[in-house]
Write a protein that holds these residues in place. Structure first.
Motif, short mmCIF file in Angstrom:
data_model
loop_
_atom_site.label_atom_id
_atom_site.label_comp_id
_atom_site.label_asym_id
_atom_site.label_seq_id
_atom_site.Cartn_x
_atom_site.Cartn_y
_atom_site.Cartn_z
N LEU A 47 0.83 -1.11 0.08
CA LEU A 47 -0.23 -0.05 -0.15
C LEU A 47 0.89 1.25 0.12
O LEU A 47 0.60 2.29 -0.75
N SER A 48 2.05 1.37 0.62
CA SER A 48 2.96 2.39 0.79
C SER A 48 3.49 2.65 -0.65
O SER A 48 3.58 3.76 -0.86
N TYR A 49 3.60 1.52 -1.42
CA TYR A 49 4.34 1.73 -2.53
C TYR A 49 3.50 2.29 -3.62
O TYR A 49 3.70 3.23 -4.36
N LEU A 50 2.09 1.81 -3.49
CA LEU A 50 0.84 2.51 -4.17
C LEU A 50 0.83 4.05 -3.97
O LEU A 50 0.58 4.71 -4.67
N ALA A 51 0.74 4.15 -2.62
CA ALA A 51 0.46 5.76 -2.41
C ALA A 51 1.91 6.74 -2.72
O ALA A 51 1.50 7.53 -3.12
N GLN A 52 3.04 5.89 -2.63
CA GLN A 52 4.06 6.92 -3.19
C GLN A 52 4.04 7.02 -4.64
O GLN A 52 4.41 8.30 -4.96
N LEU A 58 2.10 11.77 2.57
CA LEU A 58 1.99 11.55 3.96
C LEU A 58 1.23 10.12 4.27
O LEU A 58 1.55 9.44 5.04
N LEU A 59 0.18 9.74 3.18
CA LEU A 59 -0.22 8.49 3.41
C LEU A 59 0.89 7.40 3.36
O LEU A 59 0.95 6.24 4.19
N SER A 60 1.94 7.68 2.46
CA SER A 60 2.87 6.54 2.19
C SER A 60 3.66 6.59 3.48
O SER A 60 4.11 5.43 3.85
N TYR A 61 3.83 7.47 4.05
CA TYR A 61 4.94 7.83 5.54
C TYR A 61 3.94 6.92 6.43
O TYR A 61 4.65 6.06 7.00
N ARG A 67 4.02 -0.48 8.91
CA ARG A 67 4.82 -1.52 8.48
C ARG A 67 5.96 -1.84 9.69
O ARG A 67 6.28 -2.92 10.02
N LEU A 68 6.70 -0.66 9.70
CA LEU A 68 7.73 -0.88 11.08
C LEU A 68 7.10 -1.30 12.15
O LEU A 68 7.86 -2.16 13.16
#
Length: 81
Positions: A47-52, A58-61, A67-68
């Motif tokens: 999901l972060s990859y898609l947001a980026q 901000l959504l990616s972050y 994830r972390l």
């Protein structure tokens, strides 16, 4: 686009059973806390990859932070068991 993440289910008996023996099953799903956290880590990475890619910084972050935290939880569960 990136590959889809497969949700753990009962058809993946051997990995699930080994994790459950170490961390204990979740009463609601039958999946262990560690297995659930691992799935969340994998899914939030996607999901972060898609947001980026969509310029949603901000959504990616925030997804990376989730994830972390999931990875930290997996490690903590592993150290317990």
């Amino acid at each position: 686009m990136s590959k889809a993440v497969k949700h753990p289910n009962k058809s993946d008996a051997s990995p699930e059973k080994s994790l459950e023996s170490k961390m204990g099953p979740s009463p609601e799903t039958g999946a262990s806390a560690g297995e659930t956290a691992k799935y969340i880590a994998e899914f939030t990475a996607e999901l972060s990859y898609l947001a980026q890619r969509a310029d949603l910084g901000l959504l990616s972050y925030l997804l990376d932070m989730a994830r972390l935290e999931a990875i930290r939880t997996v490690k903590a569960q592993h150290e317990k068991g």
